[in-house]
Motif scaffolding. Sequence first.
Motif, PDB file in Angstrom:
ATOM      1  N   VAL A   1      21.435  25.675  38.620  1.00  0.00           N
ATOM      2  CA  VAL A   1      22.433  24.659  38.918  1.00  0.00           C
ATOM      3  C   VAL A   1      23.068  24.142  37.618  1.00  0.00           C
ATOM      4  CG1 VAL A   1      20.769  22.735  39.020  1.00  0.00           C
ATOM      5  CG2 VAL A   1      22.891  22.602  40.326  1.00  0.00           C
ATOM      6  N   ASN A   2      24.367  23.898  37.676  1.00  0.00           N
ATOM      7  CA  ASN A   2      25.127  23.427  36.512  1.00  0.00           C
ATOM      8  C   ASN A   2      24.890  24.283  35.271  1.00  0.00           C
ATOM      9  OD1 ASN A   2      26.222  21.464  38.079  1.00  0.00           O
ATOM     10  ND2 ASN A   2      24.780  19.874  37.424  1.00  0.00           N
ATOM     11  N   ALA A   3      25.009  25.576  35.461  1.00  0.00           N
ATOM     12  CA  ALA A   3      24.836  26.491  34.339  1.00  0.00           C
ATOM     13  C   ALA A   3      25.860  27.607  34.443  1.00  0.00           C
ATOM     14  CB  ALA A   3      23.422  27.069  34.348  1.00  0.00           C
ATOM     15  N   LEU A   4      26.066  28.270  33.317  1.00  0.00           N
ATOM     16  CA  LEU A   4      26.975  29.419  33.281  1.00  0.00           C
ATOM     17  C   LEU A   4      26.259  30.563  32.572  1.00  0.00           C
ATOM     18  CD1 LEU A   4      30.002  30.367  33.712  1.00  0.00           C
ATOM     19  CD2 LEU A   4      30.338  29.737  31.324  1.00  0.00           C
ATOM     20  N   VAL A   5      26.204  31.716  33.230  1.00  0.00           N
ATOM     21  CA  VAL A   5      25.571  32.882  32.609  1.00  0.00           C
ATOM     22  C   VAL A   5      26.655  33.882  32.198  1.00  0.00           C
ATOM     23  CG1 VAL A   5      24.076  34.891  33.000  1.00  0.00           C
ATOM     24  CG2 VAL A   5      23.379  32.651  33.831  1.00  0.00           C
ATOM     25  N   ILE A   6      26.551  34.366  30.985  1.00  0.00           N
ATOM     26  CA  ILE A   6      27.471  35.404  30.490  1.00  0.00           C
ATOM     27  C   ILE A   6      26.622  36.615  30.121  1.00  0.00           C
ATOM     28  CG2 ILE A   6      29.252  35.974  28.786  1.00  0.00           C
ATOM     29  CD1 ILE A   6      29.608  32.961  28.282  1.00  0.00           C
ATOM     30  N   ASP A   7      26.742  37.672  30.910  1.00  0.00           N
ATOM     31  CA  ASP A   7      25.909  38.861  30.717  1.00  0.00           C
ATOM     32  C   ASP A   7      26.795  39.975  30.146  1.00  0.00           C
ATOM     33  OD1 ASP A   7      24.353  41.138  30.935  1.00  0.00           O
ATOM     34  OD2 ASP A   7      23.972  40.942  33.072  1.00  0.00           O
ATOM     35  N   ILE A   8      26.565  40.308  28.883  1.00  0.00           N
ATOM     36  CA  ILE A   8      27.439  41.268  28.196  1.00  0.00           C
ATOM     37  C   ILE A   8      26.757  42.632  28.175  1.00  0.00           C
ATOM     38  CG2 ILE A   8      28.744  41.724  26.090  1.00  0.00           C
ATOM     39  CD1 ILE A   8      28.451  38.679  25.484  1.00  0.00           C
ATOM     40  N   GLY A   9      27.173  43.499  29.079  1.00  0.00           N
ATOM     41  CA  GLY A   9      26.539  44.804  29.200  1.00  0.00           C
ATOM     42  C   GLY A   9      27.353  45.894  28.530  1.00  0.00           C
ATOM     43  N   ALA A  10      27.136  47.125  28.966  1.00  0.00           N
ATOM     44  CA  ALA A  10      27.849  48.264  28.405  1.00  0.00           C
ATOM     45  C   ALA A  10      29.199  48.440  29.101  1.00  0.00           C
ATOM     46  CB  ALA A  10      27.000  49.521  28.564  1.00  0.00           C
ATOM     47  N   GLY A  11      29.161  48.498  30.440  1.00  0.00           N
ATOM     48  CA  GLY A  11      30.383  48.733  31.195  1.00  0.00           C
ATOM     49  C   GLY A  11      31.130  47.465  31.554  1.00  0.00           C
ATOM     50  N   THR A  12      30.402  46.368  31.728  1.00  0.00           N
ATOM     51  CA  THR A  12      31.050  45.122  32.158  1.00  0.00           C
ATOM     52  C   THR A  12      30.430  43.899  31.480  1.00  0.00           C
ATOM     53  OG1 THR A  12      29.513  44.913  34.037  1.00  0.00           O
ATOM     54  CG2 THR A  12      31.621  45.978  34.488  1.00  0.00           C
ATOM     55  N   VAL A  13      31.266  42.872  31.361  1.00  0.00           N
ATOM     56  CA  VAL A  13      30.764  41.528  31.060  1.00  0.00           C
ATOM     57  C   VAL A  13      30.824  40.779  32.378  1.00  0.00           C
ATOM     58  CG1 VAL A  13      31.166  39.367  29.829  1.00  0.00           C
ATOM     59  CG2 VAL A  13      31.645  41.547  28.682  1.00  0.00           C
ATOM     60  N   ASP A  14      29.702  40.204  32.783  1.00  0.00           N
ATOM     61  CA  ASP A  14      29.645  39.499  34.059  1.00  0.00           C
ATOM     62  C   ASP A  14      29.364  38.031  33.829  1.00  0.00           C
ATOM     63  OD1 ASP A  14      28.478  42.455  34.741  1.00  0.00           O
ATOM     64  OD2 ASP A  14      29.724  41.633  36.323  1.00  0.00           O
ATOM     65  N   LEU A  15      30.160  37.196  34.473  1.00  0.00           N
ATOM     66  CA  LEU A  15      29.959  35.759  34.335  1.00  0.00           C
ATOM     67  C   LEU A  15      29.644  35.186  35.702  1.00  0.00           C
ATOM     68  CD1 LEU A  15      32.655  36.568  32.388  1.00  0.00           C
ATOM     69  CD2 LEU A  15      32.075  34.284  31.572  1.00  0.00           C
ATOM     70  N   SER A  16      28.750  34.223  35.708  1.00  0.00           N
ATOM     71  CA  SER A  16      28.395  33.606  36.966  1.00  0.00           C
ATOM     72  C   SER A  16      28.211  32.111  36.766  1.00  0.00           C
ATOM     73  CB  SER A  16      27.099  34.253  37.482  1.00  0.00           C
ATOM     74  OG  SER A  16      26.843  33.833  38.782  1.00  0.00           O
ATOM     75  N   ALA A  17      28.875  31.337  37.631  1.00  0.00           N
ATOM     76  CA  ALA A  17      28.718  29.885  37.611  1.00  0.00           C
ATOM     77  C   ALA A  17      27.635  29.530  38.626  1.00  0.00           C
ATOM     78  CB  ALA A  17      30.035  29.222  37.985  1.00  0.00           C
ATOM     79  N   LEU A  18      26.606  28.823  38.169  1.00  0.00           N
ATOM     80  CA  LEU A  18      25.482  28.499  39.050  1.00  0.00           C
ATOM     81  C   LEU A  18      25.636  27.088  39.573  1.00  0.00           C
ATOM     82  CD1 LEU A  18      23.669  30.891  39.322  1.00  0.00           C
ATOM     83  CD2 LEU A  18      24.496  30.791  36.987  1.00  0.00           C
ATOM     84  N   LYS A  19      25.726  26.991  40.904  1.00  0.00           N
ATOM     85  CA  LYS A  19      26.001  25.692  41.517  1.00  0.00           C
ATOM     86  C   LYS A  19      24.922  25.290  42.508  1.00  0.00           C
ATOM     87  CE  LYS A  19      30.916  26.324  40.780  1.00  0.00           C
ATOM     88  NZ  LYS A  19      32.236  26.640  41.334  1.00  0.00           N
ATOM     89  N   GLY A  20      23.739  25.864  42.359  1.00  0.00           N
ATOM     90  CA  GLY A  20      22.637  25.485  43.234  1.00  0.00           C
ATOM     91  C   GLY A  20      22.586  26.275  44.530  1.00  0.00           C
ATOM     92  N   THR A  21      23.485  27.249  44.670  1.00  0.00           N
ATOM     93  CA  THR A  21      23.445  28.134  45.841  1.00  0.00           C
ATOM     94  C   THR A  21      23.615  29.564  45.320  1.00  0.00           C
ATOM     95  OG1 THR A  21      25.832  28.039  46.066  1.00  0.00           O
ATOM     96  CG2 THR A  21      24.565  26.464  47.392  1.00  0.00           C
ATOM     97  N   LEU A  22      23.516  30.533  46.212  1.00  0.00           N
ATOM     98  CA  LEU A  22      23.877  31.887  45.805  1.00  0.00           C
ATOM     99  C   LEU A  22      25.342  31.878  45.414  1.00  0.00           C
ATOM    100  CD1 LEU A  22      22.223  34.087  48.552  1.00  0.00           C
ATOM    101  CD2 LEU A  22      21.804  34.247  46.098  1.00  0.00           C
ATOM    102  N   PRO A  23      25.684  32.424  44.244  1.00  0.00           N
ATOM    103  CA  PRO A  23      27.091  32.349  43.839  1.00  0.00           C
ATOM    104  C   PRO A  23      28.024  33.096  44.797  1.00  0.00           C
ATOM    105  CG  PRO A  23      25.743  33.493  42.185  1.00  0.00           C
ATOM    106  CD  PRO A  23      24.820  33.068  43.262  1.00  0.00           C
ATOM    107  N   GLU A  24      29.138  32.454  45.115  1.00  0.00           N
ATOM    108  CA  GLU A  24      30.176  33.085  45.939  1.00  0.00           C
ATOM    109  C   GLU A  24      31.056  33.930  45.029  1.00  0.00           C
ATOM    110  OE1 GLU A  24      30.713  32.225  49.214  1.00  0.00           O
ATOM    111  OE2 GLU A  24      29.170  30.670  49.329  1.00  0.00           O
ATOM    112  N   ALA A  25      31.901  34.748  45.644  1.00  0.00           N
ATOM    113  CA  ALA A  25      32.797  35.595  44.844  1.00  0.00           C
ATOM    114  C   ALA A  25      33.572  34.772  43.817  1.00  0.00           C
ATOM    115  CB  ALA A  25      33.758  36.345  45.757  1.00  0.00           C
ATOM    116  N   GLU A  26      34.078  33.603  44.244  1.00  0.00           N
ATOM    117  CA  GLU A  26      34.926  32.850  43.308  1.00  0.00           C
ATOM    118  C   GLU A  26      34.132  32.179  42.179  1.00  0.00           C
ATOM    119  OE1 GLU A  26      34.700  32.333  46.547  1.00  0.00           O
ATOM    120  OE2 GLU A  26      34.571  30.191  47.055  1.00  0.00           O
ATOM    121  N   ASP A  27      32.810  32.200  42.280  1.00  0.00           N
ATOM    122  CA  ASP A  27      31.983  31.642  41.200  1.00  0.00           C
ATOM    123  C   ASP A  27      31.643  32.703  40.154  1.00  0.00           C
ATOM    124  OD1 ASP A  27      31.842  29.231  42.606  1.00  0.00           O
ATOM    125  OD2 ASP A  27      30.087  29.921  43.739  1.00  0.00           O
ATOM    126  N   GLN A  28      32.148  33.908  40.362  1.00  0.00           N
ATOM    127  CA  GLN A  28      31.747  34.991  39.479  1.00  0.00           C
ATOM    128  C   GLN A  28      32.961  35.765  38.980  1.00  0.00           C
ATOM    129  OE1 GLN A  28      27.782  36.530  40.229  1.00  0.00           O
ATOM    130  NE2 GLN A  28      28.396  36.700  42.347  1.00  0.00           N
TER     131      GLN A  28
END
Length: 321
Positions: free
Chosen positions: A130-157
């Motif tokens: 909750v209230n966090a942001l993850v930035i995962d920098i991989g080989a093929g993609t950088v993935d970002l996810s906003a954590l709001k205390g639920t499973l992230p929805e498409a628009e949170d990622q």
Amino acid sequence: MSSRGEKHMVRSVVGYPRDLIGVKLLGSPYVVGQEALDKRSYLDIRYPLEDGVLREYSERDIEVARHLLSHVIEVAKPKPNEEICAIIGVPARASGANKSLLLNIAQEMMDMALVISEPFMVAYGQGKLVNALVIDIGAGTVDLSALKGTLPEAEDQATLTRAGNFVDERLMALIEERYPEVQINTHVTCAIKEENSFVGDNGKSIKVELRADGKPGTYDVTDQVQAACESLVPEIIETAENLIRSFPPEHQSDVLKNIVMAGGGSRIKGLASFIAEKLSTFGEVQVTTVADPTFDGSAGALKLAQELPPDYWDQLGDLIA
Ligand SMILES: Nc1ncnc2c1ncn2[C@@H]1O[C@H](COP(=O)(O)OP(=O)(O)OP(=O)(O)O)[C@@H](O)[C@H]1O
Ligand SMILES: [Mg+2]
């Protein structure tokens, strides 16, 4: 990583002999992982998950993915008759079609498989839900996810397709431009990057040994490495800003202090403070890097699998059982 304590990193590459001589040299119809790269001089190299998901839908591509997946299961050493339940990490914005293609292959060799966005696996492992942001920098993609205390929805990622592989391409082009006489390829470039990556001014100079006309020589690639690594940053910042703005205003200052970087690209020296600096117009920022960028996502997935047993997995995402 498995619940039996197996922990392996397998490069998602499969190599096939080009002809009968290769079959003889290899002693098997294909090899998976680093061995394929080591023997690439006489193998056809295929990357079935180059962009983090299955790229193409031809029967041949699916076959390559099958070889990769069955190898991964093999290294986890399941005992005969044991149930195999797996969580497979995919880019945050992987399409439904892509996920089901992956699950169909998984179904052939597993009892249960669940696909989950990679940054969510990281967040779960780090307890940042909750209230966090993850930035995962991989080989093929950088993935970002906003954590709001639920499973992230498409628009949170968000998924950005300029990631580690893009840095390699960029770096190679910059080196070729500066030193047109040298012989270089993506494998050499990637090794230079992994050894020396940095952003911001760190005052060090990077000299590498390269070959020109068959002769070794020493070349300064400091500016090229810096420029290639920094090329990822603007898009990451822009996307992070948008995701931060999607939180209620009263929580945004917490989110800024709760940014977590993961994935192999988070090993770029100086990146956490570089990103914090770029976001500092929004307020106080804290960017941390997970302790083990290679395994943190898997560790999170394993934790999730053990805390939320497979009976409940259908609530977590796309599942095949
Ligand atoms: N020290 C380093 N500096 C910069 N990049 C690095 C370093 N070490 C590894 N990398 C890069 O990190 C990337 C691999 O990261 P990671 O293992 O998280 O990716 P992945 O999960 O396999 O990919 P994806 O998330 O796109 O599916 C590669 O591009 C690799 O070159
Ligand atoms: Mg990854």
